[in-house]
Scaffold this active site. Sequence first.
Site, PDB file in Angstrom:
ATOM      1  N   GLU A   1      87.890  68.339  24.172  1.00 50.69           N
ATOM      2  CA  GLU A   1      86.879  67.398  24.660  1.00 50.69           C
ATOM      3  C   GLU A   1      86.967  66.095  23.879  1.00 50.69           C
ATOM      4  O   GLU A   1      87.190  66.100  22.662  1.00 50.69           O
ATOM      5  CB  GLU A   1      85.485  68.011  24.513  1.00 50.69           C
ATOM      6  CG  GLU A   1      84.401  67.302  25.287  1.00 50.69           C
ATOM      7  CD  GLU A   1      83.141  68.159  25.418  1.00 50.69           C
ATOM      8  OE1 GLU A   1      83.259  69.332  25.852  1.00 50.69           O
ATOM      9  OE2 GLU A   1      82.062  67.677  25.064  1.00 50.69           O
TER      10      GLU A   1
ATOM     11  N   ASP B   1      84.501  62.675  23.705  1.00 54.71           N
ATOM     12  CA  ASP B   1      83.176  62.281  24.183  1.00 54.71           C
ATOM     13  C   ASP B   1      82.762  60.878  23.798  1.00 54.71           C
ATOM     14  O   ASP B   1      82.921  60.472  22.641  1.00 54.71           O
ATOM     15  CB  ASP B   1      82.087  63.196  23.586  1.00 54.71           C
ATOM     16  CG  ASP B   1      82.279  64.653  23.946  1.00 54.71           C
ATOM     17  OD1 ASP B   1      82.787  64.924  25.040  1.00 54.71           O
ATOM     18  OD2 ASP B   1      81.913  65.513  23.123  1.00 54.71           O
TER      19      ASP B   1
ATOM     20  N   GLU C   1      78.985  59.732  24.140  1.00 53.66           N
ATOM     21  CA  GLU C   1      77.650  60.181  24.525  1.00 53.66           C
ATOM     22  C   GLU C   1      76.640  59.122  24.101  1.00 53.66           C
ATOM     23  O   GLU C   1      76.636  58.701  22.939  1.00 53.66           O
ATOM     24  CB  GLU C   1      77.328  61.525  23.870  1.00 53.66           C
ATOM     25  CG  GLU C   1      78.237  62.636  24.370  1.00 53.66           C
ATOM     26  CD  GLU C   1      78.260  63.842  23.466  1.00 53.66           C
ATOM     27  OE1 GLU C   1      78.351  64.967  23.977  1.00 53.66           O
ATOM     28  OE2 GLU C   1      78.215  63.670  22.227  1.00 53.66           O
TER      29      GLU C   1
ATOM     30  N   THR D   1      83.208  72.738  14.117  1.00 51.30           N
ATOM     31  CA  THR D   1      83.503  71.522  13.360  1.00 51.30           C
ATOM     32  C   THR D   1      83.276  70.323  14.266  1.00 51.30           C
ATOM     33  O   THR D   1      84.190  69.834  14.936  1.00 51.30           O
ATOM     34  CB  THR D   1      84.953  71.521  12.840  1.00 51.30           C
ATOM     35  OG1 THR D   1      85.179  72.724  12.099  1.00 51.30           O
ATOM     36  CG2 THR D   1      85.198  70.325  11.940  1.00 51.30           C
ATOM     37  N   GLY D   2      82.024  69.860  14.321  1.00 57.25           N
ATOM     38  CA  GLY D   2      81.741  68.662  15.075  1.00 57.25           C
ATOM     39  C   GLY D   2      82.290  67.441  14.356  1.00 57.25           C
ATOM     40  O   GLY D   2      82.177  67.335  13.132  1.00 57.25           O
ATOM     41  N   ARG D   3      82.887  66.559  15.089  1.00 57.72           N
ATOM     42  CA  ARG D   3      83.472  65.357  14.482  1.00 57.72           C
ATOM     43  C   ARG D   3      82.742  64.114  15.009  1.00 57.72           C
ATOM     44  O   ARG D   3      83.351  63.154  15.458  1.00 57.72           O
ATOM     45  CB  ARG D   3      84.969  65.303  14.765  1.00 57.72           C
ATOM     46  CG  ARG D   3      85.741  66.401  14.014  1.00 57.72           C
ATOM     47  CD  ARG D   3      87.214  66.427  14.332  1.00 57.72           C
ATOM     48  NE  ARG D   3      87.937  67.251  13.382  1.00 57.72           N
ATOM     49  CZ  ARG D   3      88.033  68.586  13.462  1.00 57.72           C
ATOM     50  NH1 ARG D   3      87.464  69.235  14.449  1.00 57.72           N
ATOM     51  NH2 ARG D   3      88.700  69.257  12.532  1.00 57.72           N
TER      52      ARG D   3
ATOM     53  N   GLU E   1      66.727  69.476  23.587  1.00 56.69           N
ATOM     54  CA  GLU E   1      66.916  70.455  22.514  1.00 56.69           C
ATOM     55  C   GLU E   1      68.103  70.116  21.639  1.00 56.69           C
ATOM     56  O   GLU E   1      68.142  70.460  20.464  1.00 56.69           O
ATOM     57  CB  GLU E   1      67.074  71.850  23.113  1.00 56.69           C
ATOM     58  CG  GLU E   1      65.821  72.355  23.816  1.00 56.69           C
ATOM     59  CD  GLU E   1      65.977  73.782  24.282  1.00 56.69           C
ATOM     60  OE1 GLU E   1      67.022  74.400  23.965  1.00 56.69           O
ATOM     61  OE2 GLU E   1      65.072  74.285  24.961  1.00 56.69           O
ATOM     62  N   TRP E   2      69.065  69.416  22.208  1.00 54.88           N
ATOM     63  CA  TRP E   2      70.287  69.120  21.454  1.00 54.88           C
ATOM     64  C   TRP E   2      70.235  67.755  20.768  1.00 54.88           C
ATOM     65  O   TRP E   2      70.679  67.606  19.631  1.00 54.88           O
ATOM     66  CB  TRP E   2      71.485  69.178  22.410  1.00 54.88           C
ATOM     67  CG  TRP E   2      72.726  68.569  21.868  1.00 54.88           C
ATOM     68  CD1 TRP E   2      73.552  69.091  20.920  1.00 54.88           C
ATOM     69  CD2 TRP E   2      73.293  67.296  22.228  1.00 54.88           C
ATOM     70  NE1 TRP E   2      74.586  68.229  20.677  1.00 54.88           N
ATOM     71  CE2 TRP E   2      74.452  67.133  21.461  1.00 54.88           C
ATOM     72  CE3 TRP E   2      72.913  66.301  23.125  1.00 54.88           C
ATOM     73  CZ2 TRP E   2      75.252  65.991  21.578  1.00 54.88           C
ATOM     74  CZ3 TRP E   2      73.704  65.182  23.239  1.00 54.88           C
ATOM     75  CH2 TRP E   2      74.864  65.035  22.468  1.00 54.88           C
TER      76      TRP E   2
ATOM     77  N   ARG F   1      76.224  69.089   5.452  1.00 56.75           N
ATOM     78  CA  ARG F   1      76.666  69.864   6.614  1.00 56.75           C
ATOM     79  C   ARG F   1      77.908  70.677   6.311  1.00 56.75           C
ATOM     80  O   ARG F   1      78.050  71.821   6.755  1.00 56.75           O
ATOM     81  CB  ARG F   1      76.922  68.918   7.778  1.00 56.75           C
ATOM     82  CG  ARG F   1      77.332  69.594   9.072  1.00 56.75           C
ATOM     83  CD  ARG F   1      77.545  68.537  10.139  1.00 56.75           C
ATOM     84  NE  ARG F   1      77.942  69.097  11.407  1.00 56.75           N
ATOM     85  CZ  ARG F   1      78.280  68.366  12.473  1.00 56.75           C
ATOM     86  NH1 ARG F   1      78.254  67.034  12.397  1.00 56.75           N
ATOM     87  NH2 ARG F   1      78.651  68.948  13.614  1.00 56.75           N
TER      88      ARG F   1
END
Length: 318
Positions: free
Chosen positions: A126, A128, A130, A154-156, A220-221, A310
Amino acid sequence: MVSLKKHNKQVLWETAVVFCLCSLSLVSSHSRKFTTPNVTRLTDQFSKIAIEKGFFKRFGAPNILVNGSLAKLTLDKSSGAGLVTKNKYHYGFFSARLKLPAGFASGVVVAFYLSNAESYPKNHDEIDIELLGRSRRDDWVIQTNVYANGSLKTGREEKFYFWFDPTQSFHDYTLIWNSHHIVFLVDNIPVRQFPNRGAFMSAYPSKAMSLYATVWDGSEWATHGGKYPVNYKYGPFVASVADVELSGCSVNNNGSSTGSGPCTKSGGSISSLDPVDGQDFATLSKNQITAMDWARRKLMFYSYCSDKSRYKVMPAEC
């Protein structure tokens, strides 16, 4: 005397509220004057397509209004709305002009992104852009992210303030994805580069993806676990999508090229081995590097590589 005191207190309270609201508007990023860097307008090099030629209605069909190269996507109590490209792409140049919902839009998410989650639910890729409605004021923020092979843990993410009001007029949002790098651009100004080299390679998207344009309820996110949910009394929330540019290696649903050779261009005039390549797309120019440095110094307020709370062990590329 008592009524006079009450009157004075009411005046003081109203004055405080006005002062507070004014203070909030003063810290709004797009209320400050920015001198933007000069950059090459890459979006001028590609042709624009009609929405119905390049996209299906993915969800919320009753909330999608299409007129030529313009689509209006509405989020209301019944549903959000989303478009998805008829073709999948392996590398390319993807751009659209977007206008975001005006007013208080806490929890509203407008997304312009590449994904193959429907084809690879357990190991999807993905890329993104956003756009997140703010929770305590009317500002929006830009969030960029990259996933590869299902690396959801692992969000980048990197987040930026706007240097303009994205609800007042249309602006360009662009993704470049090729064998060299991923570049996120807003009004042709690069805000982030994700190179396909070194430690970044393990997190580099490698499978064909579809392009999506959506508006949805991200309460919620996107708002600290639902702390500031979408308030539908301010709706409906309409996101406008126009002047889409799709130029890249288009792939059929069975994974094969749509034409002869390794890639079939879907538009544009750039010609080289990569579907969209050449010097303008393989590396950033000096002006683009300067512009990206400007955006990151002045407007970036979060990067995953700086989030020690994090990650006890930072991602390798950091």
